[in-house]
Design an enzyme around this catalytic site. Structure first.
Site, PDB file in Angstrom:
ATOM      1  N   ARG A 125      -4.224  12.904   6.069  1.00  0.00           N
ATOM      2  CA  ARG A 125      -5.156  12.036   6.697  1.00  0.00           C
ATOM      3  C   ARG A 125      -6.393  12.483   7.481  1.00  0.00           C
ATOM      4  O   ARG A 125      -7.314  12.028   7.616  1.00  0.00           O
ATOM      5  CB  ARG A 125      -4.370  10.697   7.101  1.00  0.00           C
ATOM      6  CG  ARG A 125      -5.181   9.506   7.483  1.00  0.00           C
ATOM      7  CD  ARG A 125      -5.717   8.918   6.362  1.00  0.00           C
ATOM      8  NE  ARG A 125      -6.027   7.364   6.796  1.00  0.00           N
ATOM      9  CZ  ARG A 125      -7.216   7.267   7.139  1.00  0.00           C
ATOM     10  NH1 ARG A 125      -8.167   8.223   7.227  1.00  0.00           N
ATOM     11  NH2 ARG A 125      -7.742   6.122   7.517  1.00  0.00           N
TER      12      ARG A 125
ATOM     13  N   ASP B 165      -3.717   1.273  -2.539  1.00  0.00           N
ATOM     14  CA  ASP B 165      -3.732   0.059  -1.679  1.00  0.00           C
ATOM     15  C   ASP B 165      -3.874  -0.921  -2.545  1.00  0.00           C
ATOM     16  O   ASP B 165      -4.673  -1.095  -3.416  1.00  0.00           O
ATOM     17  CB  ASP B 165      -4.643   0.331  -0.575  1.00  0.00           C
ATOM     18  CG  ASP B 165      -4.482  -0.566   0.672  1.00  0.00           C
ATOM     19  OD1 ASP B 165      -3.687  -0.348   1.328  1.00  0.00           O
ATOM     20  OD2 ASP B 165      -4.928  -1.856   0.777  1.00  0.00           O
TER      21      ASP B 165
ATOM     22  N   TYR C 131      -7.856 -11.262   2.299  1.00  0.00           N
ATOM     23  CA  TYR C 131      -8.591 -10.354   2.751  1.00  0.00           C
ATOM     24  C   TYR C 131      -9.910 -10.577   2.528  1.00  0.00           C
ATOM     25  O   TYR C 131     -11.026 -10.117   3.487  1.00  0.00           O
ATOM     26  CB  TYR C 131      -7.968  -9.026   2.134  1.00  0.00           C
ATOM     27  CG  TYR C 131      -6.567  -8.696   2.888  1.00  0.00           C
ATOM     28  CD1 TYR C 131      -6.776  -8.221   4.204  1.00  0.00           C
ATOM     29  CD2 TYR C 131      -5.293  -8.767   2.229  1.00  0.00           C
ATOM     30  CE1 TYR C 131      -5.735  -7.599   4.747  1.00  0.00           C
ATOM     31  CE2 TYR C 131      -4.373  -8.336   2.943  1.00  0.00           C
ATOM     32  CZ  TYR C 131      -4.380  -7.782   4.004  1.00  0.00           C
ATOM     33  OH  TYR C 131      -3.327  -7.665   4.749  1.00  0.00           O
TER      34      TYR C 131
ATOM     35  N   ARG D 229       6.191   0.894   1.741  1.00  0.00           N
ATOM     36  CA  ARG D 229       5.144   1.614   2.381  1.00  0.00           C
ATOM     37  C   ARG D 229       5.903   2.874   2.764  1.00  0.00           C
ATOM     38  O   ARG D 229       5.607   3.555   4.025  1.00  0.00           O
ATOM     39  CB  ARG D 229       4.624   0.990   3.787  1.00  0.00           C
ATOM     40  CG  ARG D 229       4.014  -0.181   3.572  1.00  0.00           C
ATOM     41  CD  ARG D 229       2.412  -0.213   3.218  1.00  0.00           C
ATOM     42  NE  ARG D 229       1.982  -1.212   3.367  1.00  0.00           N
ATOM     43  CZ  ARG D 229       0.748  -1.310   4.257  1.00  0.00           C
ATOM     44  NH1 ARG D 229       0.170  -0.274   4.942  1.00  0.00           N
ATOM     45  NH2 ARG D 229       0.179  -2.270   4.493  1.00  0.00           N
TER      46      ARG D 229
ATOM     47  N   ARG E 224       2.003   6.277   7.378  1.00  0.00           N
ATOM     48  CA  ARG E 224       1.741   6.951   8.608  1.00  0.00           C
ATOM     49  C   ARG E 224       2.725   7.177   9.425  1.00  0.00           C
ATOM     50  O   ARG E 224       2.709   7.970  10.417  1.00  0.00           O
ATOM     51  CB  ARG E 224       0.743   5.617   9.255  1.00  0.00           C
ATOM     52  CG  ARG E 224      -0.558   5.605   8.849  1.00  0.00           C
ATOM     53  CD  ARG E 224      -1.368   4.551   9.555  1.00  0.00           C
ATOM     54  NE  ARG E 224      -0.659   3.134   9.042  1.00  0.00           N
ATOM     55  CZ  ARG E 224      -1.151   2.262   9.844  1.00  0.00           C
ATOM     56  NH1 ARG E 224      -2.129   2.102  10.703  1.00  0.00           N
ATOM     57  NH2 ARG E 224      -0.633   0.891   9.134  1.00  0.00           N
TER      58      ARG E 224
END
Ligand code: 1CP
Length: 378
Positions: free
Chosen positions: A53, A91, A169, A40, A44
């Site tokens: 974003r 992703d 998921y 990652r 963010r």
């Protein structure tokens, strides 16, 4: 410059690679220092990511090769000379999308599926078979573009989610915060339908990873992030066979097309009990460790069969510079003591992804410490 033994069938013109440390470590070679990247790493915690974003929806970024390329390069540029690999910005949930499911990513909320799979009848809603190259061609485009823009600085990693983690998921319909009770219920109540779903996802993963290498990915990683939800018995039944099929079929596919034999990394979070089996028979070149096992113990279990990746606790990045330095040093010593002459077949990383609250300067400190303490003393 690195010698390329197998010319890809799709003859992309890529700049020559200047840093092959991670490729050598992935193949089990002792390296002058441990190559390092962070799961990652494009995300963010970086203000430059949050800026992009602000103007674009998450999956729009994934689907727009220029934006995906730009974000993939952000950590490489910020930490110039400190990172030894880039990972393509995308992703794991692009696979459920390719299979026909709607996935949303509201800001700050994590992934949401408005219509998760409620029961076996819902399998009929999924596309089958999936034309992966058509559905996910935008990822391939982003990979090819990124590979060119990287100018050979570091290799590019492609990835996908594991069949079990993706199934979790698709049934649960949301992120890990709420647990994966519905997905777990499936494996107990509908084992046959669960295996049908897992096989369908596996087929997509295989095509997708081969396609990513064809497009220019130099290593690939399979994220089994929620292996931790399964008991050892259920991991063996509902995850391991599919992970093994992916390694076997991807390697066979790459060979059949005379593509670059990209090393394969498996990150089976929470499945340290399975490391011996995974090393012996799963077919992956590298096993990614979470932080719940000491490097020495892991090396003892896997022997010389595979390379290792990991594994500092990601929360150490909140502990201040002194703690980061102390713990990186300890990690390096742990991996070193398992092979007397220095890091052998070891790729430094966190034990899970970097989290959004980390100060980018603390990430810098982590990377610098790996450079400092993993150097082989000759
Ligand atoms: O830099 C990189 O690593 C490349 C980009 C990347 C990768 C490899 C992203 C961007 N996601 C992933 C993989 C991924 N996605 C995993 C496996 C790694 C891990 O275990 O951390 C998982 C489980 C996901 C699913 C997912 N997507 C989550 C986790 C939700 C949960 O269950 O807790 C989240 C929050 C996302 C969204 C996402 N993916 C990536 C980013 C930067 C974000 C944040 C989205 C935003 O901007 O709002």
């Amino acid at each position: 410059m690195v010698e390329i033994k197998h010319l890809p069938a799709v003859n992309h013109e890529f700049p020559p690679l200047k840093n092959d440390l991670i490729l050598r470590a992935a193949r089990g070679e002792r390296t002058e220092r441990a190559p390092v990247w962070v799961m990652r790493q494009a995300g963010r915690y970086l203000p430059e990511f949050r800026k992009v974003r602000e103007h674009h929806a998450f999956f729009d970024i994934c689907q727009t090769p220029t934006l995906a390329t730009k974000i993939t390069l952000q950590p490489i540029q910020r930490y110039s000379g400190l990172l030894d690999a880039a990972i393509i910005f995308s992703d794991i949930l692009v696979i459920p999308q390719a299979m026909g499911m709607i996935v949303e990513m509201p800001e700050g909320k994590g992934p949401t599926f408005p219509q998760p799979l409620a029961g076996p009848d819902d399998l009929a809603r999924l596309k089958y078979p999936v034309d992966v190259d058509h559905e996910l061609g935008y990822v391939y485009e982003a990979i090819t573009m990124t590979r060119k823009e990287l100018k050979g600085e570091v290799p590019l990693i492609g990835f996908c989610g594991s069949p079990w983690t993706l199934m979790a998921y698709m049934i649960q319909g949301g992120g890990s915060r709420g647990g994966f009770h519905s997905a777990k219920r499936w494996i107990f109540q509908y084992p046959a339908a669960s295996k049908d779903l897992l096989s369908r996802i596996t087929a997509v993963c295989i095509d997708f990873l081969i396609g990513q290498v064809r497009a220019g990915a130099q290593l690939v990683q399979v994220f089994d992030s929620w292996a931790s939800e399964l008991s050892p018995h259920d991991f063996e039944e509902f995850s391991l066979p599919y992970l093994t099929a992916i390694a076997r079929e991807v390697k066979a596919g790459l060979q059949a097309e005379s593509l670059h034999p990209a090393p394969m990394i498996l990150y089976p979070k929470g499945a340290n009990y399975a490391l011996a089996d995974l090393a012996r028979s799963s077919g992956y070149d590298v096993l990614g460790l979470d932080w719940c096992i000491e490097p020495k113990v892991a090396r003892g279990v896997v022997g010389d069969l595979v390379s290792l990746q990991g594994n500092i606790d990601p929360d150490i990045l909140y502990g201040g510079r002194e703690a980061i330095e102390r713990e990186v040093k300890r990690m390096c010593e742990g991996f070193r003591s398992s092979s007397t002459e220095g890091p052998k077949g070891w790729i430094a990383n966190l034990g899970h992804g970097i989290t959004p609250g980390v100060d980018p300067d603390d990430m810098h400190c982590f990377l610098s410490c790996v450079h400092k303490y993993s150097r082989q003393t000759v």
